[in-house]
Design a protein around this motif. Sequence first.
Motif, PDB file in Angstrom:
ATOM      1  N   TRP A  99       0.841  -1.195   0.000  1.00  0.00           N
ATOM      2  CA  TRP A  99       0.000   0.000   0.000  1.00  0.00           C
ATOM      3  C   TRP A  99       0.876   1.245   0.000  1.00  0.00           C
ATOM      4  CZ3 TRP A  99      -5.089  -0.458  -0.789  1.00  0.00           C
ATOM      5  CH2 TRP A  99      -5.687  -1.687  -0.517  1.00  0.00           C
ATOM      6  N   ALA A 100       0.384   2.316  -0.582  1.00  0.00           N
ATOM      7  CA  ALA A 100       1.132   3.579  -0.643  1.00  0.00           C
ATOM      8  C   ALA A 100       1.475   4.072   0.769  1.00  0.00           C
ATOM      9  CB  ALA A 100       0.339   4.635  -1.410  1.00  0.00           C
ATOM     10  N   ARG A 101       0.556   3.925   1.712  1.00  0.00           N
ATOM     11  CA  ARG A 101       0.811   4.387   3.086  1.00  0.00           C
ATOM     12  C   ARG A 101       1.954   3.584   3.731  1.00  0.00           C
ATOM     13  NH1 ARG A 101      -4.003   1.661   3.106  1.00  0.00           N
ATOM     14  NH2 ARG A 101      -4.091  -0.191   4.412  1.00  0.00           N
ATOM     15  N   GLU A 102       2.059   2.286   3.403  1.00  0.00           N
ATOM     16  CA  GLU A 102       3.163   1.466   3.918  1.00  0.00           C
ATOM     17  C   GLU A 102       4.475   1.884   3.258  1.00  0.00           C
ATOM     18  OE1 GLU A 102       0.390  -2.508   4.652  1.00  0.00           O
ATOM     19  OE2 GLU A 102       1.661  -2.384   2.878  1.00  0.00           O
ATOM     20  N   HIS A 103       4.424   2.134   1.963  1.00  0.00           N
ATOM     21  CA  HIS A 103       5.606   2.595   1.216  1.00  0.00           C
ATOM     22  C   HIS A 103       6.106   3.928   1.795  1.00  0.00           C
ATOM     23  CE1 HIS A 103       8.239   3.296  -2.195  1.00  0.00           C
ATOM     24  NE2 HIS A 103       7.671   4.485  -2.365  1.00  0.00           N
ATOM     25  N   ASP A 104       5.174   4.829   2.138  1.00  0.00           N
ATOM     26  CA  ASP A 104       5.534   6.136   2.706  1.00  0.00           C
ATOM     27  C   ASP A 104       6.249   5.990   4.046  1.00  0.00           C
ATOM     28  OD1 ASP A 104       4.356   7.333   0.510  1.00  0.00           O
ATOM     29  OD2 ASP A 104       2.526   7.925   1.588  1.00  0.00           O
ATOM     30  N   ARG A 105       5.956   4.911   4.766  1.00  0.00           N
ATOM     31  CA  ARG A 105       6.619   4.662   6.061  1.00  0.00           C
ATOM     32  C   ARG A 105       7.947   3.936   5.893  1.00  0.00           C
ATOM     33  NH1 ARG A 105       1.085   3.391   7.998  1.00  0.00           N
ATOM     34  NH2 ARG A 105       1.508   1.218   7.504  1.00  0.00           N
ATOM     35  N   GLY A 106       8.349   3.676   4.652  1.00  0.00           N
ATOM     36  CA  GLY A 106       9.631   3.025   4.397  1.00  0.00           C
ATOM     37  C   GLY A 106       9.567   1.515   4.271  1.00  0.00           C
ATOM     38  N   GLU A 107       8.375   0.946   4.318  1.00  0.00           N
ATOM     39  CA  GLU A 107       8.246  -0.500   4.161  1.00  0.00           C
ATOM     40  C   GLU A 107       8.531  -0.869   2.702  1.00  0.00           C
ATOM     41  OE1 GLU A 107       4.725  -2.189   6.054  1.00  0.00           O
ATOM     42  OE2 GLU A 107       4.649  -0.451   7.387  1.00  0.00           O
ATOM     43  N   GLU A 108       9.078  -2.060   2.502  1.00  0.00           N
ATOM     44  CA  GLU A 108       9.465  -2.479   1.163  1.00  0.00           C
ATOM     45  C   GLU A 108       8.696  -3.683   0.645  1.00  0.00           C
ATOM     46  OE1 GLU A 108      13.674  -2.977   1.148  1.00  0.00           O
ATOM     47  OE2 GLU A 108      14.039  -0.865   1.541  1.00  0.00           O
ATOM     48  N   SER A 109       7.919  -4.326   1.505  1.00  0.00           N
ATOM     49  CA  SER A 109       7.131  -5.474   1.048  1.00  0.00           C
ATOM     50  C   SER A 109       5.749  -5.397   1.673  1.00  0.00           C
ATOM     51  CB  SER A 109       7.817  -6.791   1.415  1.00  0.00           C
ATOM     52  OG  SER A 109       7.925  -6.918   2.804  1.00  0.00           O
ATOM     53  N   GLY A 110       4.784  -5.980   0.957  1.00  0.00           N
ATOM     54  CA  GLY A 110       3.424  -6.011   1.470  1.00  0.00           C
ATOM     55  C   GLY A 110       3.331  -6.901   2.699  1.00  0.00           C
ATOM     56  N   ARG A 111       2.350  -6.651   3.511  1.00  0.00           N
ATOM     57  CA  ARG A 111       2.200  -7.413   4.749  1.00  0.00           C
ATOM     58  C   ARG A 111       1.540  -8.763   4.544  1.00  0.00           C
ATOM     59  NH1 ARG A 111       0.497  -2.581   8.883  1.00  0.00           N
ATOM     60  NH2 ARG A 111       2.414  -1.392   8.599  1.00  0.00           N
ATOM     61  N   LYS A 112       0.746  -8.891   3.468  1.00  0.00           N
ATOM     62  CA  LYS A 112       0.109 -10.184   3.182  1.00  0.00           C
ATOM     63  C   LYS A 112      -0.233 -10.246   1.702  1.00  0.00           C
ATOM     64  CE  LYS A 112      -4.754  -9.052   3.850  1.00  0.00           C
ATOM     65  NZ  LYS A 112      -5.986  -9.461   4.475  1.00  0.00           N
ATOM     66  N   ALA A 113      -0.353 -11.464   1.218  1.00  0.00           N
ATOM     67  CA  ALA A 113      -0.792 -11.653  -0.160  1.00  0.00           C
ATOM     68  C   ALA A 113      -2.289 -11.379  -0.209  1.00  0.00           C
ATOM     69  CB  ALA A 113      -0.486 -13.063  -0.624  1.00  0.00           C
ATOM     70  N   ARG A 114      -2.690 -10.648  -1.241  1.00  0.00           N
ATOM     71  CA  ARG A 114      -4.094 -10.321  -1.408  1.00  0.00           C
ATOM     72  C   ARG A 114      -4.464 -10.441  -2.873  1.00  0.00           C
ATOM     73  NH1 ARG A 114      -6.534  -6.455   0.488  1.00  0.00           N
ATOM     74  NH2 ARG A 114      -5.159  -6.017   2.225  1.00  0.00           N
ATOM     75  N   PRO A 115      -5.732 -10.655  -3.167  1.00  0.00           N
ATOM     76  CA  PRO A 115      -6.136 -10.631  -4.571  1.00  0.00           C
ATOM     77  C   PRO A 115      -5.812  -9.267  -5.168  1.00  0.00           C
ATOM     78  CG  PRO A 115      -7.894 -11.502  -3.192  1.00  0.00           C
ATOM     79  CD  PRO A 115      -6.854 -10.941  -2.276  1.00  0.00           C
ATOM     80  N   THR A 116      -5.248  -9.298  -6.348  1.00  0.00           N
ATOM     81  CA  THR A 116      -4.795  -8.086  -7.034  1.00  0.00           C
ATOM     82  C   THR A 116      -5.138  -8.215  -8.508  1.00  0.00           C
ATOM     83  OG1 THR A 116      -2.977  -7.933  -5.432  1.00  0.00           O
ATOM     84  CG2 THR A 116      -2.768  -6.626  -7.435  1.00  0.00           C
ATOM     85  N   CYS A 117      -5.666  -7.145  -9.067  1.00  0.00           N
ATOM     86  CA  CYS A 117      -6.087  -7.125 -10.468  1.00  0.00           C
ATOM     87  C   CYS A 117      -4.938  -6.649 -11.351  1.00  0.00           C
ATOM     88  CB  CYS A 117      -7.280  -6.185 -10.604  1.00  0.00           C
ATOM     89  SG  CYS A 117      -7.804  -5.908 -12.282  1.00  0.00           S
ATOM     90  N   VAL A 118      -4.648  -7.403 -12.409  1.00  0.00           N
ATOM     91  CA  VAL A 118      -3.583  -7.055 -13.351  1.00  0.00           C
ATOM     92  C   VAL A 118      -4.189  -6.297 -14.526  1.00  0.00           C
ATOM     93  CG1 VAL A 118      -1.818  -7.948 -14.919  1.00  0.00           C
ATOM     94  CG2 VAL A 118      -2.249  -9.113 -12.746  1.00  0.00           C
ATOM     95  N   MET A 119      -3.704  -5.071 -14.742  1.00  0.00           N
ATOM     96  CA  MET A 119      -4.086  -4.307 -15.921  1.00  0.00           C
ATOM     97  C   MET A 119      -2.829  -4.101 -16.746  1.00  0.00           C
ATOM     98  SD  MET A 119      -5.856  -0.583 -16.328  1.00  0.00           S
ATOM     99  CE  MET A 119      -7.404  -1.178 -15.665  1.00  0.00           C
ATOM    100  N   LEU A 120      -2.846  -4.579 -17.973  1.00  0.00           N
ATOM    101  CA  LEU A 120      -1.689  -4.408 -18.843  1.00  0.00           C
ATOM    102  C   LEU A 120      -1.883  -3.175 -19.706  1.00  0.00           C
ATOM    103  CD1 LEU A 120      -1.010  -8.061 -20.038  1.00  0.00           C
ATOM    104  CD2 LEU A 120       0.160  -6.791 -18.247  1.00  0.00           C
TER     105      LEU A 120
END
Length: 135
Positions: free
Chosen positions: A16-37
Amino acid sequence: MIDPRHGDVILYSYLWAREHDRGEESGRKARPTCVMLIVAGKDGKPKPLLFPITSQPPRADARSIQIPETEARRAKLYTPAWVIVDEFNTDDLATSWAIEDTKPLGQFSRKFMSRIAVEAAAAIRAGAIRSVPRR
């Protein structure tokens, strides 16, 4: 690792952008994610934009699309669920370590993907979208 298709729903360790803003580099859990090419850049190669899917009602100020039941069934998701369209991750899915499973859960229809694209484009025009690069 995978060769994604437009509309695939994958299990991905979304940052998440808020996690990235805090300096985190990986997501906290795997979640369904939509791929748009989309085709971006001079090389003409498709670039995946990864939009998170959540079962929690989005914040009032978040841009999101509620997933209709028929689309949820196609993607093997429970309802209610939403695609968040005001932020996305970018990643090289061929080499990404953030993918939980190489087999997609399911896939959204072209019509629903068009709806997601329209909403994401509106967020871009409004300057209300965040891109979180994973590499």
